[in-house]
Write an enzyme that holds these catalytic residues in place. Sequence first.
Site, PDB file in Angstrom:
ATOM      1  N   HIS A  38       0.932  -1.357  -0.187  1.00 33.30           N
ATOM      2  CA  HIS A  38      -0.047   0.042  -0.137  1.00 33.30           C
ATOM      3  C   HIS A  38       0.780   1.190  -0.104  1.00 33.30           C
ATOM      4  CE1 HIS A  38      -4.070  -1.419   1.529  1.00 33.30           C
ATOM      5  NE2 HIS A  38      -4.168  -1.318   0.245  1.00 33.30           N
ATOM      6  N   ARG A  67     -10.548  -3.156 -13.804  1.00 35.41           N
ATOM      7  CA  ARG A  67     -10.838  -4.034 -12.744  1.00 35.41           C
ATOM      8  C   ARG A  67     -12.370  -3.991 -12.532  1.00 35.41           C
ATOM      9  NH1 ARG A  67      -6.799  -0.770 -10.669  1.00 35.41           N
ATOM     10  NH2 ARG A  67      -4.548  -1.766 -10.627  1.00 35.41           N
ATOM     11  N   ARG A  98     -10.734  -6.566 -17.722  1.00 32.19           N
ATOM     12  CA  ARG A  98     -10.555  -7.953 -17.214  1.00 32.19           C
ATOM     13  C   ARG A  98     -11.746  -8.455 -16.538  1.00 32.19           C
ATOM     14  NH1 ARG A  98      -6.320  -7.844 -12.217  1.00 32.19           N
ATOM     15  NH2 ARG A  98      -8.148  -7.068 -10.957  1.00 32.19           N
ATOM     16  N   GLU A 125      -0.119 -14.359 -15.867  1.00 32.95           N
ATOM     17  CA  GLU A 125       0.231 -14.292 -14.363  1.00 32.95           C
ATOM     18  C   GLU A 125       0.989 -15.489 -14.034  1.00 32.95           C
ATOM     19  OE1 GLU A 125      -3.323 -11.655 -12.552  1.00 32.95           O
ATOM     20  OE2 GLU A 125      -3.980 -13.506 -14.028  1.00 32.95           O
ATOM     21  N   ASN A 149       2.511  -8.341 -11.158  1.00 35.34           N
ATOM     22  CA  ASN A 149       2.359  -8.398  -9.592  1.00 35.34           C
ATOM     23  C   ASN A 149       2.326 -10.134  -9.513  1.00 35.34           C
ATOM     24  OD1 ASN A 149       2.317  -5.627  -9.689  1.00 35.34           O
ATOM     25  ND2 ASN A 149       0.273  -5.651  -8.958  1.00 35.34           N
ATOM     26  N   ASP A 150       1.267 -10.658  -9.942  1.00 36.12           N
ATOM     27  CA  ASP A 150       1.134 -12.328  -9.857  1.00 36.12           C
ATOM     28  C   ASP A 150       2.068 -13.142 -10.642  1.00 36.12           C
ATOM     29  OD1 ASP A 150      -0.855 -12.565  -7.782  1.00 36.12           O
ATOM     30  OD2 ASP A 150      -2.543 -12.187  -9.453  1.00 36.12           O
ATOM     31  N   ARG A 158       2.598 -12.034  -2.600  1.00 33.74           N
ATOM     32  CA  ARG A 158       2.983 -10.300  -2.480  1.00 33.74           C
ATOM     33  C   ARG A 158       2.439  -9.568  -1.723  1.00 33.74           C
ATOM     34  NH1 ARG A 158      -0.916  -7.622  -5.931  1.00 33.74           N
ATOM     35  NH2 ARG A 158      -2.700  -8.876  -6.651  1.00 33.74           N
ATOM     36  N   CYS A 176       0.475  -4.887 -17.589  1.00 32.28           N
ATOM     37  CA  CYS A 176      -0.521  -4.187 -16.819  1.00 32.28           C
ATOM     38  C   CYS A 176      -0.328  -4.415 -15.388  1.00 32.28           C
ATOM     39  CB  CYS A 176      -1.932  -4.247 -16.987  1.00 32.28           C
ATOM     40  SG  CYS A 176      -2.389  -6.107 -16.558  1.00 32.28           S
TER      41      CYS A 176
END
Length: 546
Positions: free
Chosen positions: A183, A285, A321, A410, A433-434, A444, A481
Amino acid sequence: MELHGIGVGRGIAAGPLKRMPEPLAEPADVARTADAEVEIAVAREALAAVGAWLRERGIAAGGEAKDVLDAQALMAADPTLAKDIAARITAGTTAERAVFDAFASFQKLLEGMGGYMGERATDLADVAQRVIARLRGVAAPGVPESDQPFILVAHDLAPADTALLDFTKVLGLITRDGGPTSHTAILARSKSIPAIVGVVGADALVENTVIVLDAGTNTVIVDASDTEVADALQRREAWLTASNAPITDGALKDGYLVPLLANLGSATEAAEAIALGAEGVGLFRTEFLFLDALLAPTVAHQEEQYTALLEAFPGKKVVVRALDAGADKPLSFLNDAHEENPALGLRGLRALRVNEHILRDQLTALVNAQNKTTADLWVMAPMVSDAEESDYFVELARELGINVAGVMAEVPSLALMAEQVMVNSDFVSIGTNDLTQYTMAADRMLGTVASYQDPWHPAVLRLIKQLGVAGALLDCPVGVCGEAAADANLAIVLVGLGATSLSMTPAAFADVRAALLTVTLPEAQALAAKALTGRTAAESRVLGTA
C-alpha cells in the site's frame, strides 16, 4: 554510507529524517474490574468513532486512498469482531485487551489466507491501534509534526497515514518493510512522492540525520554532505522538468510508439487518467461491481457501468479484465469455500468456469456496452494457466460477440506455453504482480518475503522475454499491466523485452513518458539483454538501468 531498497518512481528528495513513533504498547493481560456492560459499551463507542474518523479521512483523501480507508472503516464496523470483543469482555478481560486479542486473532486468520485477504491483515492492525488509542484517551501513532520539511522513515505506513500526508512537509518516504505492490508503494506512486521501500538498515537511521533519497537508483545516502545534497537537488529539478513536459503519446527517442494506458478501478477515474495523458485503458478491474454484493450484479447494472467507461474513451483501446475473484476474494455466489492456500486455489478464470453463468452474464453486458459505443473494447481472462484454458475463454467470448479476446499472463506456465496460447488468443497482458509472486513462490502481500516480490528478478524477466518473443513471432500484442510498468527504469527494459504497450496508475505517466524518450529501441533491447544476465533482482536492476 548507502542503504538500498526498492525505489518507487524516479523521484529525488534530500533533507533531515523524522521517524514514525513506535506502535502503542500491548495492553496488559489483566482481569477486568469495571462492569462488563460498561466495558462493552466503551469498546463499541471506540469502534464507531474510529470507523467514522476513517470514513471522514477517506472523503478528504479521495481516489485510491478513499477506497483503502473505506475498507478500513468497514473493518471497524465488522459485527463478527464486535461480537468477539464483547464475548472476551464478558469472559473477564478489559476492553483494551479484548480489542487487542480479537483483532490479533482475525489478523492471523487473514495472514494465513494470503493474497487479497492477507493484504487486509496489515490494515486490520492499524484499525486495532486506533481503537486502543481511543480507549486509552491518547493519540494514535501517526506522522510526526515538524516546522521544517523532512523525509519520513517508518517500519511501514498505515493506509490512513500515507493517504493524508502533508506533502508540503513530507519530502519523501523510506520504509523498512513492504515491496513494490505494498500500500505504501502504491499510494506513494499515486501521489507522486519519492519513496524507497524494503530498505534494509532503515531501523538504524538516527532522527534528524540528513539523507538523500534517490528512488531512481534505489539508494539512500546517509549523513549526506552539502555537495551530495546540492547534486541531488539539481538532479531533482531536472527530473521535475522532464516530468512536467507537455503530454505526448508514449514513444522512444527514435519514434517507436509505446502506448501508455491506464489501470482503472471504476469509470469515475477516467477523467483524471485522460487529463494525465492516458491513451486508453490497459486494465479495467471489474471487481468493484461484485465484492460488496450478496448476489451477482445483473446484466443491466453491469452494462451501465461498462458503457460509462467506454464512452469516456471514444475510439481508444479499453482492456477490461473479467471478474478476478475466488477464494482470496470470497464471494458467496462464486466460491466462498475455505481453502488452505487460496492464492493457488479456485480463483480467476478457474472460479468463473465453474460458475459459467456469471461469466456469460459479464461478457453479455460487455458486448452490449461495446455495441453502444465507439471504444475499441478488448476483454481478457485472469489466472489462465495454458492454451486449453485460453481457448475456452477466447472461444466463449467470441461466441457471445466480443471482438477482441485475450488472456492475462500471471502464471509461469502460461509464459512457458506462450506460442500455443497466442495461436488463438488476440492478445496477452502480463500481470507482473502475480507473475512475480508465482515465479518466486512469495506471497505479494506477506511482508516477511517482500524482498522476493521484485519484478526485476531475472527469472521474471526471462518469462517476460519468452512472452515478448512469442508475441513478435505470432504478431500478437503483449502488454504489461502490473505495477512494474510504473517503474520508469523497468518500463524501458520491458519494451526491450517485447512489451508493445504499458499500463499503469496514471500518476506514473509523466515519469515513464520522460524515461522512454531517453532511449531508442535498440538501446532498450540492449539494456534488457544486460538485465537478463543478472543473478539477483538487485543486479538486474543495476545492469538494466540507463
